[in-house]
Write an enzyme that holds these catalytic residues in place. Structure first.
Site, PDB file in Angstrom:
ATOM      1  CG  HIS A  46      38.030 -42.184  50.465  1.00  9.66           C
ATOM      2  ND1 HIS A  46      36.776 -41.734  50.824  1.00  9.66           N
ATOM      3  CD2 HIS A  46      38.008 -43.531  50.634  1.00  9.66           C
ATOM      4  CE1 HIS A  46      36.035 -42.767  51.194  1.00  9.66           C
ATOM      5  NE2 HIS A  46      36.764 -43.867  51.098  1.00  9.66           N
ATOM      6  CD  GLU A  48      37.770 -36.978  48.539  1.00 13.16           C
ATOM      7  OE1 GLU A  48      38.247 -38.089  48.237  1.00 13.16           O
ATOM      8  OE2 GLU A  48      36.549 -36.779  48.677  1.00 13.16           O
ATOM      9  CB  CYS A  76      32.688 -39.646  52.169  1.00 18.59           C
ATOM     10  SG  CYS A  76      34.375 -39.948  52.775  1.00 18.59           S
ATOM     11  CB  CYS A  79      37.033 -36.959  52.331  1.00 15.87           C
ATOM     12  SG  CYS A  79      37.734 -38.555  51.831  1.00 15.87           S
TER      13      CYS A  79
END
EC number: 3.5.4.33
Length: 148
Positions: A46, A48, A76, A79
Site C-alpha cells: 500500500h 503508506e 486501512c 497501514c
C-alpha cells in the site's frame, strides 16, 4: 498532500488503486509511495507502507519519530498499525474510507488507548481532489466490467 496526489496518479497509470503517500521530516520529503500491490504481487504494498519503508531506509531508523505522513486516503487497518508501530507523529489524509478506514470511518485503530504510541491526525485535507480520483478510477473500472 499535493505531492501525494501526484503519486496517486502514478498508481492509477499503472492500473493500481490511486492512492499516494509522502513522509515528511523537518520540512523535507524523506519517503514517498503509491499503491503497488498488483504490480509487485505484494498485498502489503500500500502507498503508506511503501512510503514508510522508504523513509525508514533514508533516515536509517524504523522509528519515524517527528515525521508527518500525508496520504490521499484514510489508512486501512494494516497501514494504521504500521503508522503506530513506526511512531509517526502526525497523520494527514485526504478522502475518508467508509468501507475500510481505520482512523475513524470503520475502525479507530490510531486512537486505541492501550497502544503505546499516539498519532495526531487530521482527515479531509483536499478531500474533493483525493476522493475524486478514486471515484473516477472505480467508475471507469465498473464501466469496463459492465456487460455489453
Amino acid at each position: 498532500m499535493r505531492h501525494a496526489l501526484l503519486l496517486a496518479h502514478r498508481a492509477q497509470a499503472a492500473g493500481e488503486v490511486p492512492v499516494g503517500a509522502v513522509v515528511v521530516h523537518d520540512g523535507r520529503i524523506v519517503g514517498e509511495g503509491w499503491n503497488r500491490p498488483i504490480g509487485t504481487c505484494d498485498p502489503s504494498a500500500h502507498a503508506e507502507l511503501v512510503a514508510l519503508r522508504a523513509a525508514a531506509r533514508r533516515l536509517g531508523n524504523y522509528r519515524l519519530t517527528g515525521t508527518t505522513l500525508y496520504v490521499t486516503l484514510e489508512p486501512c487497518v494494516m497501514c494504521a498499525g504500521a503508522i503506530v508501530h513506526a511512531r509517526v507523529a502526525r497523520l494527514v489524509f485526504g478522502a475518508w474510507d467508509p468501507k475500510a478506514g481505520a482512523v475513524r470511518s470503520v475502525y479507530d485503530v490510531i486512537a486505541q488507548p492501550r497502544l503505546n504510541h499516539r498519532v495526531e491526525w487530521h482527515g479531509g485535507v483536499l478531500e474533493d481532489a483525493c476522493g475524486g480520483i478514486l471515484k473516477q478510477f472505480f467508475r471507469a473500472r465498473r464501466r469496463a466490467m459492465a456487460p455489453g
